[in-house]
Design a protein around this motif. Structure first.
Motif, PDB file in Angstrom:
ATOM      1  N   SER A  13     -11.754  -2.970  12.807  1.00  0.00           N
ATOM      2  CA  SER A  13     -12.831  -4.153  12.905  1.00  0.00           C
ATOM      3  C   SER A  13     -12.919  -4.747  11.565  1.00  0.00           C
ATOM      4  CB  SER A  13     -14.110  -3.586  13.339  1.00  0.00           C
ATOM      5  OG  SER A  13     -14.523  -2.602  12.768  1.00  0.00           O
ATOM      6  N   TRP A  14     -12.286  -3.984  10.531  1.00  0.00           N
ATOM      7  CA  TRP A  14     -12.535  -4.334   9.210  1.00  0.00           C
ATOM      8  C   TRP A  14     -11.495  -5.464   8.846  1.00  0.00           C
ATOM      9  CZ3 TRP A  14     -13.402   1.065   5.944  1.00  0.00           C
ATOM     10  CH2 TRP A  14     -14.556   1.381   6.365  1.00  0.00           C
ATOM     11  N   LEU A  15     -10.293  -5.486   9.667  1.00  0.00           N
ATOM     12  CA  LEU A  15      -9.322  -6.259   9.294  1.00  0.00           C
ATOM     13  C   LEU A  15      -9.544  -7.649   9.048  1.00  0.00           C
ATOM     14  CD1 LEU A  15      -6.595  -4.948  11.585  1.00  0.00           C
ATOM     15  CD2 LEU A  15      -6.613  -4.578   9.080  1.00  0.00           C
ATOM     16  N   ARG A  16     -10.660  -8.129   9.574  1.00  0.00           N
ATOM     17  CA  ARG A  16     -11.115  -9.596   9.383  1.00  0.00           C
ATOM     18  C   ARG A  16     -12.338  -9.704   8.561  1.00  0.00           C
ATOM     19  NH1 ARG A  16      -9.863 -13.782  14.417  1.00  0.00           N
ATOM     20  NH2 ARG A  16      -7.569 -13.043  14.663  1.00  0.00           N
ATOM     21  N   SER A  17     -12.696  -8.608   8.006  1.00  0.00           N
ATOM     22  CA  SER A  17     -13.871  -8.547   7.194  1.00  0.00           C
ATOM     23  C   SER A  17     -13.721  -9.283   5.976  1.00  0.00           C
ATOM     24  CB  SER A  17     -14.315  -7.200   6.948  1.00  0.00           C
ATOM     25  OG  SER A  17     -14.674  -6.491   8.047  1.00  0.00           O
ATOM     26  N   PRO A  18     -14.710 -10.083   5.528  1.00  0.00           N
ATOM     27  CA  PRO A  18     -14.487 -10.975   4.423  1.00  0.00           C
ATOM     28  C   PRO A  18     -14.343  -9.936   3.214  1.00  0.00           C
ATOM     29  CG  PRO A  18     -16.222 -11.859   5.955  1.00  0.00           C
ATOM     30  CD  PRO A  18     -15.902 -10.497   6.192  1.00  0.00           C
ATOM     31  N   TRP A  19     -15.150  -8.893   2.812  1.00  0.00           N
ATOM     32  CA  TRP A  19     -15.274  -7.882   1.923  1.00  0.00           C
ATOM     33  C   TRP A  19     -13.806  -7.394   1.756  1.00  0.00           C
ATOM     34  CZ3 TRP A  19     -13.761  -3.015   2.377  1.00  0.00           C
ATOM     35  CH2 TRP A  19     -13.782  -2.361   3.497  1.00  0.00           C
ATOM     36  N   LEU A  20     -12.948  -6.975   2.975  1.00  0.00           N
ATOM     37  CA  LEU A  20     -11.835  -6.436   2.512  1.00  0.00           C
ATOM     38  C   LEU A  20     -10.661  -7.471   2.154  1.00  0.00           C
ATOM     39  CD1 LEU A  20      -9.833  -4.124   3.049  1.00  0.00           C
ATOM     40  CD2 LEU A  20      -9.232  -4.866   5.384  1.00  0.00           C
ATOM     41  N   LEU A  21     -10.827  -8.728   2.819  1.00  0.00           N
ATOM     42  CA  LEU A  21     -10.018  -9.766   2.434  1.00  0.00           C
ATOM     43  C   LEU A  21     -10.144 -10.203   1.161  1.00  0.00           C
ATOM     44  CD1 LEU A  21     -10.309 -12.051   5.455  1.00  0.00           C
ATOM     45  CD2 LEU A  21      -8.529 -10.772   5.026  1.00  0.00           C
ATOM     46  N   ASN A  22     -11.417 -10.077   0.558  1.00  0.00           N
ATOM     47  CA  ASN A  22     -11.869 -10.367  -0.886  1.00  0.00           C
ATOM     48  C   ASN A  22     -11.083  -9.367  -1.759  1.00  0.00           C
ATOM     49  OD1 ASN A  22     -13.296 -12.642  -0.560  1.00  0.00           O
ATOM     50  ND2 ASN A  22     -15.010 -11.629  -0.149  1.00  0.00           N
ATOM     51  N   LEU A  73      -4.164   1.924  -5.927  1.00  0.00           N
ATOM     52  CA  LEU A  73      -4.104   3.181  -4.924  1.00  0.00           C
ATOM     53  C   LEU A  73      -5.643   3.217  -4.079  1.00  0.00           C
ATOM     54  CD1 LEU A  73      -2.909   5.775  -4.088  1.00  0.00           C
ATOM     55  CD2 LEU A  73      -4.084   6.838  -6.074  1.00  0.00           C
ATOM     56  N   SER A  74      -6.627   2.844  -4.688  1.00  0.00           N
ATOM     57  CA  SER A  74      -7.702   3.124  -4.003  1.00  0.00           C
ATOM     58  C   SER A  74      -7.807   1.963  -2.624  1.00  0.00           C
ATOM     59  CB  SER A  74      -9.047   2.524  -4.779  1.00  0.00           C
ATOM     60  OG  SER A  74      -9.266   3.694  -6.083  1.00  0.00           O
ATOM     61  N   LEU A  75      -7.505   0.666  -3.030  1.00  0.00           N
ATOM     62  CA  LEU A  75      -7.419   0.027  -2.148  1.00  0.00           C
ATOM     63  C   LEU A  75      -6.387   0.112  -1.056  1.00  0.00           C
ATOM     64  CD1 LEU A  75      -7.992  -2.879  -1.058  1.00  0.00           C
ATOM     65  CD2 LEU A  75      -6.708  -4.160  -2.694  1.00  0.00           C
ATOM     66  N   SER A  76      -5.256   0.828  -1.381  1.00  0.00           N
ATOM     67  CA  SER A  76      -4.224   1.459  -0.354  1.00  0.00           C
ATOM     68  C   SER A  76      -5.015   2.063   0.480  1.00  0.00           C
ATOM     69  CB  SER A  76      -3.236   1.804  -0.979  1.00  0.00           C
ATOM     70  OG  SER A  76      -2.687   0.973  -1.931  1.00  0.00           O
ATOM     71  N   ILE A  77      -5.761   3.087   0.099  1.00  0.00           N
ATOM     72  CA  ILE A  77      -6.375   4.215   1.003  1.00  0.00           C
ATOM     73  C   ILE A  77      -7.417   3.595   1.735  1.00  0.00           C
ATOM     74  CG2 ILE A  77      -7.986   6.096   0.852  1.00  0.00           C
ATOM     75  CD1 ILE A  77      -6.482   6.988  -1.766  1.00  0.00           C
ATOM     76  N   ILE A  78      -8.143   2.559   1.279  1.00  0.00           N
ATOM     77  CA  ILE A  78      -9.290   1.749   2.225  1.00  0.00           C
ATOM     78  C   ILE A  78      -8.592   1.296   3.355  1.00  0.00           C
ATOM     79  CG2 ILE A  78     -10.858  -0.110   2.239  1.00  0.00           C
ATOM     80  CD1 ILE A  78     -11.456   0.539  -0.705  1.00  0.00           C
ATOM     81  N   THR A 103       0.858  -1.100   0.044  1.00  0.00           N
ATOM     82  CA  THR A 103      -0.043   0.094  -0.016  1.00  0.00           C
ATOM     83  C   THR A 103       0.834   1.276  -0.048  1.00  0.00           C
ATOM     84  OG1 THR A 103      -0.136  -0.082   2.443  1.00  0.00           O
ATOM     85  CG2 THR A 103      -2.147  -1.115   1.190  1.00  0.00           C
ATOM     86  N   VAL A 104       1.919   1.173   0.728  1.00  0.00           N
ATOM     87  CA  VAL A 104       2.813   2.524   0.683  1.00  0.00           C
ATOM     88  C   VAL A 104       3.465   2.450  -0.707  1.00  0.00           C
ATOM     89  CG1 VAL A 104       4.913   3.407   1.577  1.00  0.00           C
ATOM     90  CG2 VAL A 104       3.537   2.472   3.222  1.00  0.00           C
ATOM     91  N   ALA A 105       3.737   1.434  -1.479  1.00  0.00           N
ATOM     92  CA  ALA A 105       4.164   1.701  -2.682  1.00  0.00           C
ATOM     93  C   ALA A 105       3.387   1.991  -3.893  1.00  0.00           C
ATOM     94  CB  ALA A 105       5.094   0.343  -3.036  1.00  0.00           C
ATOM     95  N   ALA A 106       2.166   1.705  -3.426  1.00  0.00           N
ATOM     96  CA  ALA A 106       1.136   2.130  -4.374  1.00  0.00           C
ATOM     97  C   ALA A 106       0.450   3.394  -4.218  1.00  0.00           C
ATOM     98  CB  ALA A 106      -0.326   0.973  -4.259  1.00  0.00           C
ATOM     99  N   VAL A 107       0.667   4.195  -3.157  1.00  0.00           N
ATOM    100  CA  VAL A 107       0.472   5.548  -2.871  1.00  0.00           C
ATOM    101  C   VAL A 107       1.693   6.188  -3.514  1.00  0.00           C
ATOM    102  CG1 VAL A 107       0.250   7.030  -1.068  1.00  0.00           C
ATOM    103  CG2 VAL A 107      -1.043   5.081  -0.743  1.00  0.00           C
ATOM    104  N   LEU A 108       2.924   5.835  -3.440  1.00  0.00           N
ATOM    105  CA  LEU A 108       3.845   6.679  -3.850  1.00  0.00           C
ATOM    106  C   LEU A 108       4.079   6.585  -5.502  1.00  0.00           C
ATOM    107  CD1 LEU A 108       6.700   5.836  -1.259  1.00  0.00           C
ATOM    108  CD2 LEU A 108       5.306   7.894  -1.418  1.00  0.00           C
ATOM    109  N   GLN A 109       3.524   5.336  -5.880  1.00  0.00           N
ATOM    110  CA  GLN A 109       3.628   5.092  -7.495  1.00  0.00           C
ATOM    111  C   GLN A 109       3.122   6.342  -8.428  1.00  0.00           C
ATOM    112  OE1 GLN A 109       5.732   3.731  -9.154  1.00  0.00           O
ATOM    113  NE2 GLN A 109       4.945   1.798  -9.950  1.00  0.00           N
ATOM    114  N   PRO A 110       1.980   6.954  -8.171  1.00  0.00           N
ATOM    115  CA  PRO A 110       1.501   8.268  -9.125  1.00  0.00           C
ATOM    116  C   PRO A 110       2.429   9.289  -9.079  1.00  0.00           C
ATOM    117  CG  PRO A 110      -0.341   7.254  -7.706  1.00  0.00           C
ATOM    118  CD  PRO A 110       0.862   6.574  -6.952  1.00  0.00           C
TER     119      PRO A 110
END
Length: 435
Positions: A346-355, A331-336, A224-231
């Motif tokens: 609490s989202w860390l184990r959420s199925p949607w985030l893992l998906n 980049l969007s996933l990194s921000i999330i 996520t850090v790399a994806a944010v710096l990439q732009p």
């Protein structure tokens, strides 16, 4: 298929496979070193288990990367002898240094893999760091050689002869920094999302959750850090390409007409006969700003470049769109993920985030392949930009098409073997490191 197309296809195939192995091989040691460091600092057995599991993956990709990279080295001489005859003395230094870095990496990896409980713990950790640093140096040096092909430097070209050669200037050409930065961040993002996605999948399956959560966290942070710096590195690269290779920029954006306040084109279908892009979204002035830092600046179009010097426009444009589009998704996933860490743990184990992380497994590598298509195809018809055409560098030997078929079989077989080894390694993690 004629021999020229076969030679280009074989080189593209070899590079397309090698770049994946190389990116993983140069990034995974850093993940391994972080896990190892956390074990030494905390004493938590799970981090030692993560380190050992990842070290086996590092060994697999080191071996496959060495094989595929060696093939590429031979192909440069066998398929493009005229190119190597003239270019070898000029840009040979980064290749020589890359060989040195490779040997250091091999020695350090041997120390690391067989040094458990034999070396001082911190020295053992340091050998793992050396594996990462030397692998990263290898990647940067190879990119510097490619950058020289896009921005020739370190010599004078007079009457068809190369004189006053300066290998240092050739290695540190005008394109090396922007290409090396962009490629390095891409490697970290692609490998990070792939590794995080695999561990997210295992978390969803409910196997060895503590192990996989620790591994996921390390990989996801890097990604996520790399994806944010990439732009930011993309902006540096765009301005560099606009200055040095206007034909490549015009092909990337399918920018047919030279104009002020040039629009950025998103999507669309390229019609090279009509010199337009149909059904595209156009943002006025944005291409001028991205290329020159001024929304009213003039951007050179393909109409100002002789037609026989045009790169293949459609494929360059589509590849660029794929690269940027996937970069924006990562980049969007990194921000999330950053929001999750800061506000919504609490989202860390959420199925949607893992998906989301599971779906992101291939995105970075597809973006890397698309980016290299832009770099290589966008430089055509030149193998050394502005100096030597690709068609003039190819070997005169016949039968290259059969070599292409043979190497296709070799690389497909190698990929199947690697996939099998990784699948077996991932399965073993579930019971060998059950903590």
């Amino acid at each position: 298929m004629d021999d020229f197309l076969a030679a280009r296809s074989q080189m593209a195939l070899s590079l397309g496979f090698h770049i994946i192995f190389a990116c993983i091989g140069m990034v995974m040691p850093f993940f391994m070193a972080i896990a190892h460091y956390k074990w030494l600092r905390t004493g938590e057995q799970v981090y030692k288990n993560v380190t050992k599991a990842w070290s086996k993956g590092v060994a697999i990709f080191f071996a496959t990367g060495a094989v595929s990279g060696t093939v590429l080295s031979f192909e440069l001489g066998l398929l493009w002898p005229t190119f190597m005859e003239h270019a070898g003395p000029i840009f040979g230094m980064p290749f020589s240094l890359e060989g040195t870095a490779f040997f250091i990496e091999a020695i350090a990896l041997g120390f690391f893999l067989y040094g458990w409980d034999k070396f001082n713990p911190w020295f053992h950790w340091f050998t793992g760091v050396i594996v990462g640093v030397s692998g990263l140096a290898s990647g940067i040096l190879v990119v510097a050689a490619n950058a020289w092909m896009n921005s020739p430097a370190g010599f004078e070209y007079v009457d068809g002869k190369y004189t006053n050669i300066n290998p240092i200037d050739a290695m540190f050409n005008d394109a090396w920094f922007s290409q090396a930065l962009h490629m390095t961040l891409a490697a970290f993002a692609a490998t990070g999302f792939a590794v995080a996605g695999v561990h997210a999948f295992m978390i969803k399956k409910g196997k060895n959750i503590n192990f996989h959560e620790k591994a996921f966290r390390i990989a996801a942070i890097f990604a996520t850090v790399a994806a944010v710096l990439q732009p930011l590195s993309g902006d540096i690269s765009a301005k560099d390409v606009a200055k040095r290779q206007p034909a490549k920029l015009a092909a990337m954006e399918a920018h047919f007409k030279t104009e002020k306040e040039a629009p950025l084109i998103i999507g669309g279908l390229v019609d090279e006969k009509a010199n337009e892009v149909k059904y595209a979204v156009k943002i006025p002035g944005l291409l001028s700003w991205m290329a020159h830092g001024n929304s009213k600046a003039i951007v050179t179009g393909l109409d100002q470049i002789p037609k026989n010097y045009h790169p293949p426009i459609a494929i360059t444009h589509y590849a660029f769109q794929v690269m940027v589009g996937l970069g924006m998704l990562m980049l969007s996933l990194s921000i999330i993920y950053f929001i999750t860490l800061a506000k919504k743990r609490s989202w860390l184990r959420s199925p949607w985030l893992l998906n989301l992380f599971i779906l992101a497994i291939p995105l970075g590598f597809i973006a890397i392949e698309a980016g290299w298509m832009v770099t290589e195809i966008g430089r055509q018809p030149w193998i050394i930009y502005g100096i030597m055409r690709t068609v003039d560098a190819v070997t005169p030997m016949p039968g290259i098409v059969y070599s292409f078929y043979l190497f296709t079989a070799v690389y497909v077989s190698l990929s199947i073997i690697v996939a099998f080894l990784l699948y077996r390694q991932i399965k073993m993690v579930g019971w060998v490191y059950d903590v």
